[in-house]
Design a protein around this motif. Structure first.
Motif, PDB file in Angstrom:
ATOM      1  N   GLY A 782       0.589  -1.252  -0.042  1.00 55.40           N
ATOM      2  CA  GLY A 782       0.095   0.028  -0.165  1.00 55.40           C
ATOM      3  C   GLY A 782       0.822   1.197   0.067  1.00 55.40           C
ATOM      4  N   ALA A 783       1.052   2.002   1.332  1.00 58.02           N
ATOM      5  CA  ALA A 783       1.462   3.124   1.404  1.00 58.02           C
ATOM      6  C   ALA A 783       3.197   2.931   0.947  1.00 58.02           C
ATOM      7  CB  ALA A 783       1.648   3.538   2.614  1.00 58.02           C
ATOM      8  N   GLY A 784       3.844   1.990   1.258  1.00 63.38           N
ATOM      9  CA  GLY A 784       5.246   1.958   0.785  1.00 63.38           C
ATOM     10  C   GLY A 784       5.550   1.789  -0.571  1.00 63.38           C
ATOM     11  N   GLN A 785       4.555   0.902  -1.276  1.00 60.80           N
ATOM     12  CA  GLN A 785       4.663   0.923  -2.675  1.00 60.80           C
ATOM     13  C   GLN A 785       4.345   2.279  -3.495  1.00 60.80           C
ATOM     14  OE1 GLN A 785       5.377  -1.829  -4.712  1.00 60.80           O
ATOM     15  NE2 GLN A 785       5.495  -0.479  -6.509  1.00 60.80           N
ATOM     16  N   ARG A 786       3.395   3.082  -3.177  1.00 65.17           N
ATOM     17  CA  ARG A 786       3.272   4.234  -3.616  1.00 65.17           C
ATOM     18  C   ARG A 786       4.254   5.259  -3.380  1.00 65.17           C
ATOM     19  NH1 ARG A 786      -1.848   2.963  -0.989  1.00 65.17           N
ATOM     20  NH2 ARG A 786      -1.347   4.435   0.598  1.00 65.17           N
TER      21      ARG A 786
END
Length: 854
Positions: A782-786
């Motif tokens: 989620g946030a890490g990938q973005r």
């Protein structure tokens, strides 16, 4: 006794001859004969059992007075007086009883004409008591026809007179007594009855004489009763007891019968006397009084008194038979509207119908009682199981809930029943009834038309709670509560912006207690409003002291409970409190309201807060984020400040969800143009990170612990914000990278839980070895990938994360087979952890380099 002797009489007779009248030859011969017989006569008279006397008329006496010429010894024995006493003038008349004296004197005068009399009167004995005497007198006349001598005897008839009096009294009692009196011969045949007996039985005296009283028997008592009665009478000479007889008109009466045997001088029984007292009216009155004392006059059911008595019996029976006893307390649901809107008569009919249904719904040995109003109680005895009790209660509820029809009206009534089972509940009668009542109250609170079993543990907790309430109330009265103050600071501006008043209990035995030790006990109770009132008053007093003595015009926050907010006069009472301290600006007072309390009744809370705000005070919404409806209602409440709950702030550095909530609340407060204060700041890092996130106003143990009022002025003077400001400025992290801190902390915690399992330690939360189900994987996808997905190192992070989970699963499987070998490989897990954390830290560094190169 110095009695007068007969020779004196001879002397008196001789002295009657004179020289002018010498005795004749015949008289001389008579005198010789008299002299010969006098000794014999004296002996005879002296031995006479009657008091014998001879009186001589006193010559020349005008009132016919006499003096004793002879008194035998019995006279002194009978009267106690000597011959000298009798010689006193008027002695006899003075000692006759005053009531008898007129008749006795009249009789004496009759002697003149009759020559002899016999009369009875009372004469005073020498010792002062009166004795009855029978007085027989014979007069002897002289030549002129006057009485010269009186000869007589006295008989003591006191005993006879007393016997006659007793006989008269007995006859009067026999004739006039209201009790019936029956006299029989030795064969129990009636020889006499009084009028009271005839009135009692309806039989005349003639109908009863000669008959055996057994014809009066009613048949209510068996033959063995009468056999035992006669045996006692023969053995002891008497019998006493209650007997059921039958009157002539057929009416049964109960009498108290006393039978006594009458014995002759030789001890042989000659008669039997029976005295009968009619107890019928008394028994009927007793029954009426008993019914009033033990039965409800409306429903005819046993009342509370009789129910308690039945409980004692039922408890004893349950002990003997080793069975269960159900004590049930029942209250009708919806009865009051029937009684109020229709009439009391309709209510009474309904209560009677309910009583009948309850009676029909129980067994013959069970008890149904009316306890008062629309409350009833039921005893169900001889139960073998709880299920049997439940089935009986279900039948009662079903019976009561059927429609009640009275003419053209119908009523639907249900009941709430509380039940306790003996001996499972080992209380006494009062306790059992109280427990059933408590369970009934809970059944009614739960909606009615149901039964609830008494919960002993719940009752114990309730008892402890009542004791806590009482002790807290005492503490308020005796002044055991204290206020401590925790500063609030603005880290950006580096100044103290106020303090929060926090209540503590200075317990005499347990020391200083935090709110968690006593506030839960009074939650929702009027005592909480009482405590709020004390806190507000004490806080304002302290503000006044700081301002006048220390020159410290601090803004002070005071917590206000929902209980206080619900009181309609709270704004008025607040205005009075502020008026007492005119030197304190109302804006210096901030009232903190729990978010959950505010949302319970939003409209009322908003109205109260607006009224208080018009006074100049401000409001803070405390523990924001715990109410779950904050976003929809925040703009409707006139609050200036939002306080982030400390549970989120405390763990935000190690919990990604808490970090997200803190960020959300800060953003929300900024969007609604509210001030935000973070509670639970325990370290300098917490403060520095919050400052990075845009929240400058904080409080918590990392700033200062709550302190007594005299310590706050010095703390304010020496507060140094530099450590927080310096750390915040030196942090290499951008606000957008702060979630990495929680990801690193979360991964460290996960690895430590795996290690604890390998060491055989108990873990409160078991870590999942599946890498697709952990928080780290959620962040990666989620946030890490973005934010970091375009960096090459991010791919290495994902690979290392997967390898770490594979290693953890391998070690856990090995631990089940050989724990020692698995534990020896624990350093491999630590190495994988450290390598993954190092790659995570590179993410933030490479992102900064990437931004600088653009």
């Amino acid at each position: 006794m110095a009695a007068l002797m007969l020779p004196d009489l001879k002397f008196q007779l001789d002295s009657a001859a004179t020289p002018d009248h010498p005795p004749s030859e015949g008289q001389a011969q008579a005198d010789i004969a008299l002299e010969n017989v006098l000794p014999t006569l004296t002996q005879i008279l002296d031995l006479n059992p009657a008091a014998t006397f001879i009186l001589q008329a006193i010559p020349g006496s005008t009132d016919h007075a006499f003096q004793p010429l002879y008194l035998n010894p019995q006279f002194e024995h009978m009267t106690g007086y000597t011959a000298a006493d009798w010689r006193q003038p008027g002695f006899w008349a003075a000692h006759v009883h005053p009531e008898d004296r007129p008749v006795a004197l009249a009789n004496q005068y009759r002697l003149q004409h009759q020559g002899q009399i016999e009369h009875e009167y009372r004469f005073c004995h020498h010792d002062g008591h009166y004795l009855w005497v029978n007085d027989r007198l014979v007069a002897q006349y002289d030549a002129k026809g006057a009485i010269s001598l009186l000869m007589g005897v006295w008989w003591d008839i006191t005993g006879r007179k007393e016997t006659e009096a007793r006989l008269r009294l007995a006859a009067s009692v026999f004739a006039e007594a209201h009790e019936g009196i029956l006299i029989t011969d030795i064969d129990a045949n009636v020889v006499d009855v009084n009028a009271g007996f005839s009135m009692m039985t309806g039989y005349s005296r003639e109908e009863i004489l000669g008959r055996n009283p057994r014809f009066l028997r009613s048949g209510r008592q068996p033959p063995e009763f009468y056999v035992a009665m006669w045996q006692t009478l023969l053995d002891t000479g008497g019998w006493r007891g209650e007997v059921w007889n039958r009157r002539k008109d057929g009416q049964a009466i109960i009498v108290l019968l006393n039978i006594s045997a009458v014995k002759a001088n030789d001890g042989m029984v000659t008669h039997y006397v029976g005295v009968l007292s009619d107890l019928t009216a008394l028994r009927q009155s007793e029954q009426r009084l008993e019914h009033i004392a033990y039965y409800d006059p409306l429903t005819r059911l046993p009342n509370r008194n009789l129910f308690t008595d039945r409980m004692y019996q039922a408890l004893a029976q349950a002990d003997r038979q080793n069975t269960l006893l159900a004590v049930c307390y029942l209250d009708l649901d919806g009865f009051k509207p029937v009684n109020d809107t229709l009439s009391h008569a309709a209510g009474d009919k309904l209560l009677i119908a309910v009583a009948e249904r309850l009676n029909r719904g129980v067994r013959g040995d069970d008890t149904v009682a009316r306890m008062g109003g629309d409350e009833f109680a039921v005893l169900l005895g001889g139960l073998s199981s709880v299920e049997e009790c439940e089935n009986a209660l279900t039948r009662l509820l079903r019976s009561l809930s059927r429609l009640h029809v009275f003419g053209d009206r119908s009523f639907e009534i249900t009941a709430s029943i509380g039940v306790t089972l003996y001996p499972n509940d080992g209380g006494d009668t009062d306790a059992l009834l109280r427990h059933a009542d408590q369970a009934m109250y809970l059944a009614k609170q739960a909606g009615g038309n149901r039964y609830l079993m008494f919960d002993a543990e719940h009752d114990r907790r309730a008892h402890v709670h009542r004791a806590q309430l009482s002790r807290i109330d005492t503490a308020l009265t005796t002044g055991e509560f204290r206020l401590y103050y925790q500063p609030k600071v603005d880290l950006r501006e580096g100044r103290v912006i106020g303090a929060e008043a926090l209540v503590r209990w200075q317990h005499p035995e347990r020391g200083l207690l935090p709110p968690s030790q006593f506030l839960p006990a009074i939650e929702g109770h009027p005592l909480l409003a009482k405590l709020d009132c004390w806190v507000l008053a004490e806080a304002l007093n302290q503000m006044d002291r700081w301002q006048t003595q220390e020159g410290l015009p601090l803004t002070l926050s005071v917590n206000i409970s929902a209980t206080t907010l619900q009181q309609p006069d709270f704004p008025d009472r607040l205005a009075v409190r502020l008026a007492v301290h005119p030197q304190i600006a109302p804006a210096q007072l901030e009232l903190e309201v729990l978010e959950t309390a505010a949302l319970n009744d939003l409209n009322h809370t908003a109205q109260v807060l607006e009224q208080c705000a018009r006074l100049g005070v401000s409001f803070a919404l405390d523990d924001f984020g715990t109410g779950y409806s904050s976003l929809a209602y925040l703009r409707r409440l006139p609050v200036r400040t939002v306080k982030i709950d400390q549970s989120f702030v405390r763990d935000m550095l190690t919990d990604a969800e808490d970090m997200a909530i803190v960020e959300g609340v800060i953003s929300l407060a900024q969007a609604f143009q509210r001030e935000v204060v973070a509670e639970g700041v325990e370290t300098v890092l917490h403060g520095a990170v919050l400052l990075k996130m845009g929240c400058a106003c904080v409080q918590g143990y990392g700033i200062a612990r709550p302190m007594p009022p005299d310590a706050l002025p010095d703390w304010v003077q020496n507060f140094d914000p530099h450590p927080f400001q310096a750390l915040s400025q030196s942090l290499p992290w951008l606000r957008e990278d702060l979630p990495l801190l929680t990801v690193i902390s979360d991964h460290q915690n996960w690895c430590e839980q795996i290690a604890a399992q390998l060491r055989g330690e108990r873990c409160p939360t078991l870590p999942t070895p599946n890498h697709h189900r952990c928080h780290f994987d959620h962040w990666c996808s989620g946030a890490g990938q973005r934010r970091y997905g375009n960096l090459a190192v991010f791919q290495a992070v994902e690979r290392l994360h997967h390898q770490t989970h594979v290693l953890a699963q391998e070690l856990l499987d090995l631990h089940r087979a050989n724990s020692a070998v698995a534990l020896a490989r624990l350093p491999e897990l630590h190495a994988a952890r450290d390598e993954l954390i190092a790659q995570l830290q590179r993410l933030q560094q490479e992102l900064q380099i990437s931004h600088l190169s653009e």
